[in-house]
Motif scaffolding. Sequence first.
Motif, short mmCIF file in Angstrom:
data_model
loop_
_atom_site.label_atom_id
_atom_site.label_comp_id
_atom_site.label_asym_id
_atom_site.label_seq_id
_atom_site.Cartn_x
_atom_site.Cartn_y
_atom_site.Cartn_z
N VAL A 1 -5.15 -3.65 2.08
CA VAL A 1 -4.28 -4.59 2.80
C VAL A 1 -4.78 -4.77 4.24
O VAL A 1 -4.84 -5.90 4.75
CB VAL A 1 -2.82 -4.11 2.78
CG1 VAL A 1 -1.95 -4.91 3.74
CG2 VAL A 1 -2.26 -4.18 1.36
N ASP A 2 -5.18 -3.69 4.88
CA ASP A 2 -5.72 -3.79 6.23
C ASP A 2 -6.97 -4.65 6.28
O ASP A 2 -7.15 -5.48 7.18
CB ASP A 2 -6.02 -2.40 6.81
CG ASP A 2 -4.77 -1.64 7.22
OD1 ASP A 2 -3.71 -2.28 7.36
OD2 ASP A 2 -4.86 -0.41 7.39
N LEU B 1 -5.98 -8.28 5.83
CA LEU B 1 -5.36 -8.81 7.05
C LEU B 1 -6.42 -9.06 8.12
O LEU B 1 -6.35 -10.06 8.85
CB LEU B 1 -4.31 -7.84 7.58
CG LEU B 1 -2.98 -7.83 6.83
CD1 LEU B 1 -2.07 -6.73 7.38
CD2 LEU B 1 -2.30 -9.17 6.93
#
Length: 84
Positions: free
Chosen positions: A17-18, A21
């Motif tokens: 997810v990081d 993003l």
Amino acid sequence: MNYVDTEKLRSDIVNGVDAALGKLEYQYEKLSERTAEAKEKTQRFIRENPEKAVLIAAGVGAIAAIITLKIMKRRMMRIDSSCC
């Protein structure tokens, strides 16, 4: 019984997810820069060529009107054929 390492799974998900993003933020920054450049070029063109700019805007408006009328006509034909 299958053993699932929930901490590793959680860590992998958070890292994914990081990373996603980070990529989105980078793309957003690049897109913002390109949008600002395009806006500046457009404004410069309008200042340098006001007659051409008006003609282009009129042409685009006419094309948009034609497309809108065709879509409305097609929808009206569907409505007429479905009621009887």
